[in-house]
Design an enzyme around this catalytic site. Structure first.
Site, PDB file in Angstrom:
ATOM      1  N   ARG A 111       0.847  -1.195   0.000  1.00 47.79           N
ATOM      2  CA  ARG A 111       0.000   0.000   0.000  1.00 47.79           C
ATOM      3  C   ARG A 111       0.878   1.239   0.000  1.00 47.79           C
ATOM      4  NH1 ARG A 111      -2.398   0.400   6.239  1.00 47.79           N
ATOM      5  NH2 ARG A 111      -0.365   0.337   7.259  1.00 47.79           N
ATOM      6  N   CYS A 115       4.194   8.365  -5.305  1.00 52.66           N
ATOM      7  CA  CYS A 115       5.102   9.498  -5.111  1.00 52.66           C
ATOM      8  C   CYS A 115       4.241  10.726  -4.856  1.00 52.66           C
ATOM      9  CB  CYS A 115       5.940   9.671  -6.380  1.00 52.66           C
ATOM     10  SG  CYS A 115       6.597  11.336  -6.545  1.00 52.66           S
ATOM     11  N   GLU A 150      -2.628   8.266   7.118  1.00 53.09           N
ATOM     12  CA  GLU A 150      -1.234   8.302   7.573  1.00 53.09           C
ATOM     13  C   GLU A 150      -0.283   8.757   6.457  1.00 53.09           C
ATOM     14  OE1 GLU A 150      -0.241   4.530   9.414  1.00 53.09           O
ATOM     15  OE2 GLU A 150      -1.081   5.214  11.307  1.00 53.09           O
ATOM     16  N   GLU A 304      -6.826   5.872  15.695  1.00 53.72           N
ATOM     17  CA  GLU A 304      -6.612   4.427  15.760  1.00 53.72           C
ATOM     18  C   GLU A 304      -5.846   4.094  17.034  1.00 53.72           C
ATOM     19  OE1 GLU A 304      -4.384   2.854  12.470  1.00 53.72           O
ATOM     20  OE2 GLU A 304      -5.486   4.027  11.004  1.00 53.72           O
ATOM     21  N   PHE A 354      -3.672 -10.925  11.565  1.00 51.66           N
ATOM     22  CA  PHE A 354      -3.409 -11.239  12.976  1.00 51.66           C
ATOM     23  C   PHE A 354      -3.320  -9.986  13.854  1.00 51.66           C
ATOM     24  CE2 PHE A 354      -1.657 -15.084  10.810  1.00 51.66           C
ATOM     25  CZ  PHE A 354      -2.718 -15.914  11.182  1.00 51.66           C
ATOM     26  N   HIS A 355      -3.759  -8.872  13.307  1.00 51.01           N
ATOM     27  CA  HIS A 355      -3.881  -7.642  14.110  1.00 51.01           C
ATOM     28  C   HIS A 355      -5.214  -7.725  14.848  1.00 51.01           C
ATOM     29  CE1 HIS A 355      -4.214  -3.390  15.091  1.00 51.01           C
ATOM     30  NE2 HIS A 355      -3.041  -3.142  14.538  1.00 51.01           N
TER      31      HIS A 355
HETATM   32  C1  GLA Z   1      -1.858   2.064  10.694  1.00 54.21           C
HETATM   33  C2  GLA Z   1      -2.828   2.152   9.537  1.00 54.21           C
HETATM   34  C3  GLA Z   1      -3.909   1.112   9.581  1.00 54.21           C
HETATM   35  C4  GLA Z   1      -3.368  -0.203  10.050  1.00 54.21           C
HETATM   36  C5  GLA Z   1      -2.735  -0.037  11.398  1.00 54.21           C
HETATM   37  C6  GLA Z   1      -2.234  -1.336  12.001  1.00 54.21           C
HETATM   38  O1  GLA Z   1      -2.125   2.901  11.715  1.00 54.21           O
HETATM   39  O2  GLA Z   1      -3.412   3.417   9.408  1.00 54.21           O
HETATM   40  O3  GLA Z   1      -4.450   0.989   8.290  1.00 54.21           O
HETATM   41  O4  GLA Z   1      -2.423  -0.654   9.144  1.00 54.21           O
HETATM   42  O5  GLA Z   1      -1.644   0.820  11.266  1.00 54.21           O
HETATM   43  O6  GLA Z   1      -1.689  -1.146  13.268  1.00 54.21           O
HETATM   44 ZN    ZN Z   2       8.820  11.040  -6.117  1.00 49.62          ZN
END
Ligand code: GLA
Ligand code: ZN
Length: 672
Positions: A111, A115, A150, A304, A354-355
């Site tokens: 993911r 750029c 993020e 989160e 597994f999260h």
């Molecule tokens: C980040 C992402 C989420 C997920 C969590 C897992 O914070 O934003 O999509 O991947 O981590 O901890």
């Molecule tokens: Zn670039």
């Protein structure tokens, strides 16, 4: 115009129904009600489903999700879905894929493979978002926009040709002409002079260390580039849905993104909180104080946290009973108006299967995790009417500056052992242990509301910073700064004429030389008299300090600068400016912090036994809420100030002394 926070405590999490058949969605609605969920973040990673082939958009599934949420009275924090472009896009526009410093072009298959300066990426995000925003502008479920996800996670910097070109444009806007750039970067060193803009590159891998000015500007430019992606989305959303608040989930301790520069573009600051199991409570507290402070004390949001274990550490222990609840209440205690999880339902497949999630693989509401989440949901619902509208008020500011962070950790520097974040934390821990409220602010911000300012490792003095600190002290404030401060200007040029340059008069000292120690080298600070009297081990760094009006409170105990000043204080105007020329151990920092708070008349919210954290939120009418959080495995008791209190979680009346069970919290409203 500021778009308001929904007037309640938000509770919920990332919800990814596209991973499940629709029967499961209905079960989710039932379970969300049991857990008192009122908001979910949706559509975060759905671009590939929304636009399965170029320019063909399919919103039917998302329509169904939005409608279902509206029918069930659950607010949507609707993500723009731009964090993970569809696979066809990287075939169609190969230059959209980011390039590492070593020149490796990354592939899709995980993911965030874009750029930030790809014109194709920016154009395609805008095209998607225009349709998305127009379609859901009037939808009753839409309560907040979640831009991308993020920013910079996984790809905090890119070194591709798009970025090289955009960097030149950014540099031209900053420096206007090449002479100014050459001066700023000091390019007469090592024959680095630039004669044409086209010759300038990102600081890609090269035989020796890259130019520090170029490297610093690249950090600035990358943070701005990610912000520019955000702003493409922001501009569209402010036009199409002017009344819906915008947020993006920042990451804490994340060096690539200068959160202070971003805050004014967000209506609500939110962030993702993943403390390791070993984290001290002060580490999460620090994150909250920073996130609250970047928007001037307005409520922030934990977008989160994990209900239990994560999946991305080398080992992933689960959160022990009560800890997630305590983290959630700690967030509110530090000014958050909501806590959400990653994620609602545990995935069956994919890299994060597994999260932990609120609904685990056994799909039941009987699990420890679900029950605890439901309890927290019920408690937040109960607290909401009392808490919303209240604010944390601090008289102490800890100064934090991303540009300083970028400059001071440039390698090779005088020491590879300088970790700005850790040094900030070392002072924050001590303030936290005292139950003193702290704001974390930029060095050029208005300091007039504070009594005490602590500025560890203020290496870079950007324009106006020294005079800001001088005014603060002159008007009666107390300031502490530490070793290797006042060394460079905003171009990362050493300010000549003796360290700490523009802070010299304020601190009343002159630092002739600094001495970064190896791990094996130590010294100590001897304080002969007063309430800090003692000998304290010191690590990391020493300095040869001369007094120029300041008084030595402590001296180094050995080496060739034995008996030379290690801790100084200088009267300046109505206030005092302290300097610590080394990194003291926890005891020295605690003694010093305690001394500074006492002298500046900064009182703890309340005194408490070790491991019990106490904060206060105050309403505009002066009414007060106390949060008492017992992070220890034993019951603890705290003496309350005079007056009658109501414990909001169980409605008990309390006076005098309050007992707090192990890993538990008591939230008190002071009765009029
Ligand atoms: C980040 C992402 C989420 C997920 C969590 C897992 O914070 O934003 O999509 O991947 O981590 O901890
Ligand atoms: Zn670039």
């Amino acid at each position: 115009m500021q778009r308001p926070f929904p007037a309640t405590l938000l509770y919920g999490g990332d919800y990814n129904p596209e991973q499940w058949p629709t029967e499961v969605w209905h079960e989710d609605m039932r379970l969300m009600k049991l857990a008192h969920v009122n908001m979910v973040s949706i559509n975060i990673f759905s671009w590939a489903l929304l636009e399965p082939e170029p320019d063909h958009y399919h919103f039917e599934q998302l329509d169904g999700i939005m409608d279902l949420l509206a029918q069930n009275g659950i607010m949507a924090d609707l993500a723009t879905g731009t964090a993970s472009p569809p696979t066809w896009m990287s075939h169609l526009y190969p230059s959209l894929l980011p390039v590492t410093r070593e020149g490796v072009r990354m592939s899709h298959g995980s993911r965030q493979h874009y750029c930030p300066n790809s014109p194709d990426y920016r154009r395609k995000t805008a095209a998607l978002l225009e349709r998305l925003a127009t379609r859901y502008a009037q939808h009753p479920a839409l309560k907040m926009w979640h831009l991308n996800n993020e920013y910079g996670c996984h790809t905090g910097s890119c070194y591709c040709e798009n970025c090289a070109q955009a960097f030149r444009v950014w540099l031209e806007a900053r420096y206007h002409d090449l002479d100014t750039l050459n001066f700023a970067w000091g390019t007469n060193f090592w024959s680095q002079r630039y004669y044409a803009w086209e010759d300038i590159l990102p600081p890609r891998i090269s035989p020796a260390q890259n130019n520090p000015g170029q490297t610093l500007d690249y950090w600035r430019f990358m943070s701005d580039s990610l912000l520019a992606c955000y702003r493409v989305e922001e501009d569209l959303l402010r036009t199409i849905t002017p009344d819906v608040p915008l947020t993006t989930n920042l990451m804490v301790a994340f060096k690539p993104v200068d959160a202070f520069a971003w805050a004014s573009h967000m209506d609500i600051v939110s962030f993702d909180m993943y403390p390791p199991i070993t984290a001290r409570p002060s580490e999460t507290a620090f994150s909250h104080d920073l996130m609250r402070s970047i928007k001037g004390g307005q409520p922030h949001l934990v977008m989160e946290q994990s209900p239990s274990q994560v999946n991305w550490m080398p080992q992933n222990p689960h959160k022990r009973p009560g800890r997630m609840r305590l983290h959630s209440l700690q967030a509110v205690a530090h000014g958050a108006d909501g806590v959400l999880f990653f994620q609602w339902r545990q995935s069956k497949a994919g890299a994060e299967m597994f999260h932990s999630a609120v609904v685990s693989h056994d799909s039941s509401e009987q699990t420890r995790i679900f029950q605890q989440a439901a309890r927290v949901g019920a408690e937040l619902r109960r607290l909401a009417p009392h808490v919303t509208g209240s604010r944390v008020q601090a008289q102490v500011a800890l100064l934090m500056d991303w540009q300083n962070w970028w400059a001071v950790e440039y390698q090779p520097g005088p020491s590879s052992r300088l970790h700005y974040w850790q040094l900030l934390l070392s002072y924050y821990h001590a303030l936290h242990d005292l139950n003193v409220a702290v704001d974390i602010v930029a060095p050029d911000s208005d300091l007039s509301g504070y009594r005490l300012v602590i500025a560890p490792l203020l290496h870079m003095l950007r324009p106006g910073v020294a005079s800001n600190l001088e005014q603060f002290v002159a008007r009666g404030g107390s300031l502490l700064t530490t070793f290797f401060s006042g060394i460079v200007d905003q171009n990362d040029h050493v300010i000549l004429g003796g360290y700490p340059a523009e802070l010299r008069a304020l601190l009343g000292i002159h630092v002739e030389e600094f001495d970064p120690w190896t791990k094996e080298m130590t010294n100590s600070v001897q304080i002969a008299e007063g309430n800090m009297q003692g000998t304290y081990p010191a690590t990391l760094w020493g300095e040869l300090v001369h007094l120029e009006g300041a008084k030595a409170l402590g001296v180094f105990s050995c080496d060739y600068y034995a008996n030379h000043p290690a801790l100084t204080v200088n009267r300046f105007g109505q206030g005092k400016a302290y300097y610590l020329a080394t990194q003291g151990n926890d005891e020295l920092i605690a003694a010093l912090t305690n001394h500074l708070c006492t002298e500046a008349q900064v009182a703890p919210v309340l005194n408490s036994p070790t491991g019990v954290e106490i904060t206060k939120r105050v309403h505009s009418d002066g009414s007060e809420l106390y949060f008492l959080l017992n992070h220890t495995d034993q019951p603890q008791s705290v003496t309350l100030p005079a007056g009658c209190f109501t414990a909001l979680l169980d409605d008990k009346a309390i006076e005098g002394q309050v007992e707090i069970a192990a890993v538990d919290a008591v939230i008190l409203r002071k009765n009029p």
